[in-house]
Scaffold this active site. Structure first.
Site, short mmCIF file in Angstrom:
data_model
loop_
_atom_site.label_atom_id
_atom_site.label_comp_id
_atom_site.label_asym_id
_atom_site.label_seq_id
_atom_site.Cartn_x
_atom_site.Cartn_y
_atom_site.Cartn_z
CG ASP A 114 46.70 59.71 -15.90
OD1 ASP A 114 45.91 60.67 -15.95
OD2 ASP A 114 47.80 59.75 -15.33
NE ARG A 136 43.54 51.62 -13.41
CZ ARG A 136 43.15 50.76 -14.32
NH1 ARG A 136 42.20 51.08 -15.17
NH2 ARG A 136 43.69 49.57 -14.41
CE LYS A 185 46.41 59.58 -8.66
NZ LYS A 185 47.08 58.42 -9.09
C1 LIG Z 1 45.53 54.25 -8.58
C2 LIG Z 1 46.85 53.61 -8.72
O1 LIG Z 1 47.37 53.01 -7.80
N1 LIG Z 1 47.48 53.79 -9.88
C3 LIG Z 1 48.79 53.25 -10.10
C4 LIG Z 1 48.68 51.77 -10.40
O2 LIG Z 1 47.82 51.65 -11.51
P1 LIG Z 1 47.24 50.20 -11.91
O3 LIG Z 1 47.09 49.37 -10.69
O4 LIG Z 1 46.07 50.47 -12.75
O5 LIG Z 1 48.42 49.64 -12.78
P2 LIG Z 1 48.89 48.12 -12.91
O6 LIG Z 1 49.90 47.84 -11.85
O7 LIG Z 1 47.71 47.24 -12.99
O8 LIG Z 1 49.63 48.11 -14.31
C5 LIG Z 1 50.06 49.24 -14.97
C6 LIG Z 1 50.44 48.86 -16.39
O9 LIG Z 1 51.64 48.16 -16.37
C7 LIG Z 1 51.50 46.90 -17.01
N2 LIG Z 1 52.29 45.95 -16.22
C8 LIG Z 1 52.09 45.86 -14.88
C9 LIG Z 1 52.81 44.95 -14.13
C10 LIG Z 1 53.75 44.14 -14.79
O10 LIG Z 1 54.40 43.32 -14.16
N3 LIG Z 1 53.93 44.29 -16.11
C11 LIG Z 1 53.22 45.20 -16.85
O11 LIG Z 1 53.39 45.30 -18.05
C12 LIG Z 1 50.02 46.62 -17.00
O12 LIG Z 1 49.65 45.80 -18.08
C13 LIG Z 1 49.43 47.99 -17.11
O13 LIG Z 1 49.33 48.43 -18.43
O14 LIG Z 1 49.97 51.25 -10.69
C14 LIG Z 1 50.60 51.82 -11.85
C15 LIG Z 1 51.89 51.06 -12.08
O15 LIG Z 1 52.81 51.29 -11.06
C16 LIG Z 1 50.79 53.31 -11.63
O16 LIG Z 1 51.25 53.87 -12.83
C17 LIG Z 1 49.48 53.99 -11.24
O17 LIG Z 1 49.75 55.31 -10.79
C1 LIG Z 2 48.57 56.81 -13.60
C2 LIG Z 2 48.32 57.43 -12.47
O1 LIG Z 2 47.15 57.50 -11.84
P1 LIG Z 2 45.80 56.63 -12.11
O2 LIG Z 2 46.20 55.20 -11.98
O3 LIG Z 2 44.89 57.07 -11.03
O4 LIG Z 2 45.33 57.00 -13.47
C3 LIG Z 2 49.39 58.18 -11.75
O5 LIG Z 2 49.18 58.47 -10.56
O6 LIG Z 2 50.44 58.48 -12.33
#
Ligand SMILES: CC(=O)N[C@H]1[C@@H](OP(=O)(O)OP(=O)(O)OC[C@H]2O[C@@H](n3ccc(=O)[nH]c3=O)[C@H](O)[C@@H]2O)O[C@H](CO)[C@@H](O)[C@@H]1O
Ligand SMILES: C=C(OP(=O)(O)O)C(=O)O
Length: 435
Positions: free
Chosen positions: A121, A97, A22
């Site tokens: 989510d 997202r 996904k």
């Molecule tokens: C559509 C998609 O691809 N979604 C994925 C993407 O979401 P997404 O890209 O939105 O998530 P991010 O990698 O931006 O960050 C996820 C969360 O982790 C925190 N954070 C991130 C990096 C870091 O070094 N430290 C930290 O604390 C961020 O503040 C945030 O709250 O990556 C997430 C983290 O693997 C996954 O759960 C999601 O499924």
């Molecule tokens: C958090 C997830 O998805 P999304 O970033 O699309 O909300 C997930 O795939 O677990």
């Protein structure tokens, strides 16, 4: 709101093929906007989030042809910017997202983009600073429209630069990379995310004519080019689905073969399940999970209680912690599940506690699971799926529990798992969908 009715206690048996990933698909579909030539993508899963994004592109004027069940051709030779101003576009973005990743390609190729706060989510704060700061550094201007709740992004010409990301955001890195490939000159991104989703995106962009170096590391160097061309791309198997099936097999004491998993791209996932005492074997590119009546959680080498925690790649993905938590309830031994990234992803443990699991929720990020080694069965329950991964974790619990369970709001599960009830029924599960 649709529901699943699950009759628990049936062992599963057989083979299952994971769908395409996904999170990779959401990236590479957005990348098709970077060229006016045709891009053909295969192994696209038939899931809600992906179908919504494909429809969004169609409505934007991208020509999308379905070539077979999992293969689509995209041709973005024209984009209807009037549609991007419409309430319909903004409403749909806010359900998904992945929609945030339209910004990078649109700004890079057309010099402008509009976006509402993206959906996904509700698992805690999900800031977009990394995306916006990165694209701003490349020279784009962000304006926030307070009344409509939208961001308008404008750039005459993006210019390559050095940037150190404040965090290794997955979608943030994808967005910045997609902007940088068409920027003038060299962009260096340090502290880049390097999940297989990003690696795959970068490889696809290189096949389109981009110059990206450092793929699979946290230091990406991108030499901008003027235009990109079409290509074909095959999406990797979904590592989160693979992990979910490993957990499902272990929890239900079933013997399952997960086919064509792309083992070398699973990173630390197999070993993380092994730390819970689950035996799994690599057979070529398949994973065989034998029937295990008992599995025992390892301790750390110094004898202290195991912690399973998430971290940016190559650490353990946060998207599997809910599954690992549920699987631990039937293990022998205890484990601390530490969900560092998201602060609202563990609240679903209340439902497992109602079913008879022994879990202490220490705080929003940490839960201690005291496995009871199958000394008693979980009881079937009536629950609502709060998010995609809690949803699949509850489904796994229900498959193992005694009696009937009902899971409501399964649209959350449908966001990420294709034909899940048919595929699990083929393994012997008893699941009925109630619309
Ligand atoms: C559509 C998609 O691809 N979604 C994925 C993407 O979401 P997404 O890209 O939105 O998530 P991010 O990698 O931006 O960050 C996820 C969360 O982790 C925190 N954070 C991130 C990096 C870091 O070094 N430290 C930290 O604390 C961020 O503040 C945030 O709250 O990556 C997430 C983290 O693997 C996954 O759960 C999601 O499924
Ligand atoms: C958090 C997830 O998805 P999304 O970033 O699309 O909300 C997930 O795939 O677990």
């Amino acid at each position: 709101m649709a529901s699943f009715v699950i009759e628990g206690g049936h062992k599963l048996h057989g083979e299952i093929i994971p769908q395409g990933a996904k999170n990779e698909v959401l990236e590479v579909i957005c990348a098709t906007l970077l060229t006016d030539e045709e891009v053909i993508i295969s192994n696209i899963p038939n899931i809600l989030d992906v179908n919504n994004l494909i429809q969004l592109l169609r409505d934007m004027g991208v020509k999308v042809k379905k070539q077979n069940a999992d293969t689509y051709a995209f041709r973005a030779d024209a984009v209807n910017f009037d549609y991007l101003e419409s309430d319909d576009f903004l409403a749909r973005c806010s359900r998904l997202r992945g929609s945030v990743m339209l910004v990078g390609p649109l700004v890079a190729r057309f010099g402008r983009a509009v976006i509402s706060k993206p959906g996904g989510d509700k698992i805690g704060r999900r800031r977009l600073d990394t995306h916006f700061l990165g694209i701003q550094k490349l020279g784009a201007d962000f304006q926030y429209d307070n009344q409509r709740g939208t961001f308008r992004i404008l750039a005459k010409r993006l210019k390559g630069t050095y940037m150190l990301l404040d965090e290794a955001s997955v979608t943030g890195t994808a967005n910045i990379v997609m902007a940088a490939v068409l920027a003038e000159g060299k962009t260096t991104i340090y502290n880049a995310a390097c999940e297989p989703y990003i690696q795959q995106l970068c490889r696809m962009l290189n096949r389109m004519g981009a110059h990206i170096e450092g793929i699979a590391s946290n230091l990406l160097t991108i030499e901008g080019v003027k235009t990109l061309k079409g290509c074909t791309h095959r999406v990797l198997p979904d590592m989160i689905e693979v992990g979910s099936f490993i957990g499902m097999a272990a929890m239900t004491g079933s013997e399952i073969t997960i086919k064509n998993v792309s083992y070398e791209n699973l990173g630390i996932i197999p070993d993380s399940f092994r730390r819970l005492g689950i035996r799994l074997q690599q057979h070529g590119d398949d994973i065989f999970v034998p029937c295990q009546e008992h599995y025992e959680i390892e301790s750390f080498i110094d004898g202290s209680i195991m912690t399973i925690a998430d971290a940016p790649w190559p650490g353990l993905t946060p998207d599997l912690l809910s599954v690992m938590l549920v699987v631990a309830t039937q293990a022998k031994g205890s484990v601390l599940i530490h969900q560092k990234m998201f602060e609202s992803r563990l609240f679903f443990v209340d439902k497992l506690i109602d079913m008879g699991a022994q879990i202490i929720l220490c705080d929003p990020h940490r839960a201690v699971v005291i496995g009871h080694d199958r000394t008693f069965r979980l009881r079937g329950g009536n629950m609502t799926s709060p998010d995609i991964r809690a949803g699949i974790a509850l489904l796994i619990a229900a498959l193992d529990a005694e009696g009937i369970s009902r899971i409501h709001n399964i649209e959350q599960i449908d966001r990420g798992y294709q034909y899940i009830e048919q595929r699990l029924s083929a393994l012997g599960a008893r699941i009925t969908r109630i619309e």
